[in-house]
Design a protein around this motif. Structure first.
Motif, PDB file in Angstrom:
ATOM      1  N   TRP A 120       5.387 -25.907  -0.088  1.00 45.69           N
ATOM      2  CA  TRP A 120       6.360 -24.824  -0.083  1.00 45.69           C
ATOM      3  C   TRP A 120       5.718 -23.528   0.399  1.00 45.69           C
ATOM      4  O   TRP A 120       4.520 -23.309   0.233  1.00 45.69           O
ATOM      5  N   ALA A 121       6.555 -22.661   0.971  1.00 44.42           N
ATOM      6  CA  ALA A 121       6.113 -21.320   1.365  1.00 44.42           C
ATOM      7  C   ALA A 121       6.947 -20.295   0.603  1.00 44.42           C
ATOM      8  O   ALA A 121       8.174 -20.408   0.535  1.00 44.42           O
ATOM      9  N   PHE A 122       6.269 -19.310   0.024  1.00 46.49           N
ATOM     10  CA  PHE A 122       6.945 -18.229  -0.688  1.00 46.49           C
ATOM     11  C   PHE A 122       6.723 -16.915   0.051  1.00 46.49           C
ATOM     12  O   PHE A 122       5.700 -16.715   0.718  1.00 46.49           O
ATOM     13  N   PHE A 123       7.693 -16.012  -0.099  1.00 46.07           N
ATOM     14  CA  PHE A 123       7.644 -14.726   0.591  1.00 46.07           C
ATOM     15  C   PHE A 123       7.809 -13.596  -0.414  1.00 46.07           C
ATOM     16  O   PHE A 123       8.527 -13.721  -1.399  1.00 46.07           O
ATOM     17  N   ARG A 124       7.137 -12.494  -0.134  1.00 50.53           N
ATOM     18  CA  ARG A 124       7.229 -11.297  -0.969  1.00 50.53           C
ATOM     19  C   ARG A 124       6.983 -10.086  -0.090  1.00 50.53           C
ATOM     20  O   ARG A 124       6.556 -10.192   1.058  1.00 50.53           O
ATOM     21  N   PHE A 125       7.253  -8.901  -0.646  1.00 53.35           N
ATOM     22  CA  PHE A 125       6.997  -7.674   0.088  1.00 53.35           C
ATOM     23  C   PHE A 125       5.519  -7.560   0.433  1.00 53.35           C
ATOM     24  O   PHE A 125       4.649  -7.952  -0.347  1.00 53.35           O
ATOM     25  N   SER A 126       5.244  -6.990   1.571  1.00 56.20           N
ATOM     26  CA  SER A 126       3.868  -6.817   2.016  1.00 56.20           C
ATOM     27  C   SER A 126       3.148  -5.792   1.145  1.00 56.20           C
ATOM     28  O   SER A 126       3.753  -4.840   0.641  1.00 56.20           O
ATOM     29  N   ASP A 127       1.821  -6.005   0.987  1.00 56.45           N
ATOM     30  CA  ASP A 127       1.002  -5.037   0.265  1.00 56.45           C
ATOM     31  C   ASP A 127       0.642  -3.835   1.129  1.00 56.45           C
ATOM     32  O   ASP A 127       0.014  -2.895   0.645  1.00 56.45           O
ATOM     33  N   ARG A 128       0.991  -3.884   2.403  1.00 51.05           N
ATOM     34  CA  ARG A 128       0.652  -2.770   3.298  1.00 51.05           C
ATOM     35  C   ARG A 128       1.434  -1.531   2.890  1.00 51.05           C
ATOM     36  O   ARG A 128       2.661  -1.495   2.926  1.00 51.05           O
ATOM     37  N   ALA A 129       0.719  -0.489   2.511  1.00 49.97           N
ATOM     38  CA  ALA A 129       1.357   0.706   1.940  1.00 49.97           C
ATOM     39  C   ALA A 129       2.279   1.393   2.931  1.00 49.97           C
ATOM     40  O   ALA A 129       3.326   1.934   2.552  1.00 49.97           O
ATOM     41  N   GLU A 130       1.912   1.356   4.237  1.00 53.83           N
ATOM     42  CA  GLU A 130       2.713   2.118   5.198  1.00 53.83           C
ATOM     43  C   GLU A 130       4.106   1.518   5.374  1.00 53.83           C
ATOM     44  O   GLU A 130       5.096   2.247   5.481  1.00 53.83           O
ATOM     45  N   THR A 131       4.196   0.177   5.390  1.00 48.45           N
ATOM     46  CA  THR A 131       5.523  -0.424   5.530  1.00 48.45           C
ATOM     47  C   THR A 131       6.325  -0.297   4.238  1.00 48.45           C
ATOM     48  O   THR A 131       7.548  -0.156   4.274  1.00 48.45           O
ATOM     49  N   ALA A 132       5.648  -0.348   3.102  1.00 48.04           N
ATOM     50  CA  ALA A 132       6.347  -0.180   1.827  1.00 48.04           C
ATOM     51  C   ALA A 132       6.986   1.199   1.742  1.00 48.04           C
ATOM     52  O   ALA A 132       8.104   1.354   1.230  1.00 48.04           O
ATOM     53  N   ARG A 133       6.299   2.209   2.233  1.00 50.85           N
ATOM     54  CA  ARG A 133       6.849   3.575   2.188  1.00 50.85           C
ATOM     55  C   ARG A 133       8.088   3.696   3.061  1.00 50.85           C
ATOM     56  O   ARG A 133       8.964   4.514   2.790  1.00 50.85           O
ATOM     57  N   LEU A 134       8.159   2.886   4.106  1.00 54.27           N
ATOM     58  CA  LEU A 134       9.328   2.908   4.970  1.00 54.27           C
ATOM     59  C   LEU A 134      10.477   2.104   4.376  1.00 54.27           C
ATOM     60  O   LEU A 134      11.643   2.496   4.449  1.00 54.27           O
ATOM     61  N   LEU A 135      10.157   0.978   3.759  1.00 58.69           N
ATOM     62  CA  LEU A 135      11.170   0.030   3.315  1.00 58.69           C
ATOM     63  C   LEU A 135      11.859   0.456   2.020  1.00 58.69           C
ATOM     64  O   LEU A 135      13.082   0.322   1.881  1.00 58.69           O
ATOM     65  N   LYS A 136      11.103   0.953   1.056  1.00 61.59           N
ATOM     66  CA  LYS A 136      11.665   1.214  -0.268  1.00 61.59           C
ATOM     67  C   LYS A 136      12.847   2.179  -0.253  1.00 61.59           C
ATOM     68  O   LYS A 136      13.864   1.924  -0.911  1.00 61.59           O
ATOM     69  N   PRO A 137      12.777   3.313   0.463  1.00 62.25           N
ATOM     70  CA  PRO A 137      13.947   4.212   0.465  1.00 62.25           C
ATOM     71  C   PRO A 137      15.185   3.565   1.077  1.00 62.25           C
ATOM     72  O   PRO A 137      16.312   3.847   0.652  1.00 62.25           O
ATOM     73  N   ILE A 138      14.982   2.687   2.072  1.00 63.12           N
ATOM     74  CA  ILE A 138      16.130   2.026   2.694  1.00 63.12           C
ATOM     75  C   ILE A 138      16.812   1.099   1.699  1.00 63.12           C
ATOM     76  O   ILE A 138      18.042   1.112   1.550  1.00 63.12           O
ATOM     77  N   LEU A 139      16.023   0.298   0.999  1.00 60.91           N
ATOM     78  CA  LEU A 139      16.607  -0.617   0.013  1.00 60.91           C
ATOM     79  C   LEU A 139      17.232   0.149  -1.148  1.00 60.91           C
ATOM     80  O   LEU A 139      18.259  -0.270  -1.690  1.00 60.91           O
TER      81      LEU A 139
END
Length: 342
Positions: free
Chosen positions: A77-96
């Motif tokens: 099986w393959a599982f997916f989660r948010f990336s640990d990369r801080a720069e993409t997290a800063r972009l994604l969180k406000p959108i969600l």
């Protein structure tokens, strides 16, 4: 700015454009909204979204390539989660965060997610029904789980935990116990079946954002010196080479961090070796202290919890040991209730 403050990680133009292009599709936004609730497999997402596996896999591939998601394997099986990369997290969180939770499509997705989690919980309950008689028999030999867990929390203390790792996480109980005190929570286990149980238990407990990974305790697929608390709970007695596993665990301890070990003191309950797979019948405090020293950690705690009815050849004493990294760290957050000592 504090001398220990970390400047925010910024995202470049190319990275921002790539991430935004990956977001510009309704299924991919739905996937990200679901993963905000915790990691999911391709099969989970296929069931929830009602789309084919190739289609879901294609969307996930684009999100991974954009740096928004990370993929990890557990057996087939393959599982997916948010990336640990801080720069993409800063972009994604406000959108969600801006998404309307009352949106009909998103609400329907959450309902299907609850159904998938319910199926996991049922599978975990069936597993426990099979093994419960064995575990109850073992628990009767040592101090109560409540007493042991209270002693573990006492050993952990009130120091802030930025990153927690539980090696050999099993059912995920240590993550449930200590995880609420941590910012980042990771559990590792070699057994895909146990990770499935842990995932169901953590979801039922409402603990989100946990990273569960399949891997070998002798070669954990994790970044060295990246956890300020590493827990190895009731694992060493199953191993042929406990000292080697302990050394690997110590390599994951960050500067100033700690390694917490919970296992049994030496005992003579031979049936545990014969029928329960125990390779070692407990560990002496001096032996564990030497292993911690060899791994570069300072032994700072050795505590025994005898069984309620007292010791004996047919009883188990639970032992708790703590090893601390000797490197000095000056940027630990100061607890709000800390008092200055004159």
């Amino acid at each position: 700015m504090s001398p220990h403050a970390v400047a925010p990680t910024l995202i470049g133009l190319d990275g921002a454009l790539g991430a935004l292009r990956a977001l510009a599709e309704d299924t991919r936004i739905r996937i990200l909204a679901l993963l905000a609730e915790g990691e999911l497999s391709v099969s989970d997402l296929t069931d929830i979204l009602g789309q084919s596996q190739p289609r879901i896999s294609r969307h996930l591939k684009l999100l991974v390539e954009a740096g928004l998601l990370e993929r990890h394997r557990e057996g087939a099986w393959a599982f997916f989660r948010f990336s640990d990369r801080a720069e993409t997290a800063r972009l994604l969180k406000p959108i969600l965060a801006a998404l309307d939770p009352a949106d009909a499509q998103l609400a329907q997705d959450r309902e299907r997610l609850a159904e998938v989690r319910g199926q996991r919980a049922a599978a975990a309950q069936a597993f426990f029904a099979r093994v419960a008689p064995r575990w109850d028999s073992l628990r009767s030999l040592h101090a109560s789980e409540e007493a042991v867990e209270a002693a573990i929390l006492d050993a952990v203390g009130t120091r802030p935990i930025r990153s927690l790792l539980d090696l050999g996480t099993g059912t995920g109980r240590m993550l449930q116990l200590v995880g609420p005190r941590a910012e980042r929570i990771v559990g590792l286990d070699a057994s895909y079946a146990m990770l499935s149980v842990a995932r169901a238990n953590l979801e039922r407990a409402g603990l989100t954002g946990v990273e569960l990974r399949q891997g070998d305790i002798y070669a954990p697929p994790l970044v060295r010196e990246s956890f300020d608390l590493v827990v190895v709970h009731q694992v060493l007695h199953y191993l042929d080479e406990p000292a080697r596993a302990l050394a690997q665990a110590a390599r994951l301890v960050a500067p100033g961090g700690r390694l917490l070990l919970v296992d049994f003191a030496p005992h003579g309950v031979e049936f545990l070796r014969e029928s329960e797979g125990h390779r070692r019948l407990g560990f002496a405090a001096a032996q564990v202290a030497a292993w911690l020293e060899d791994a570069g950690l300072a032994p700072t705690l050795a505590r025994n919890l005898p069984p309620p009815s007292g010791g004996g050849p047919d009883k188990l004493t639970v032992s708790i040991w703590l090893g601390e990294d000797r490197r000095v760290v000056t940027d630990w957050p100061i607890p709000a209730d800390a008092k200055e000592v004159a």
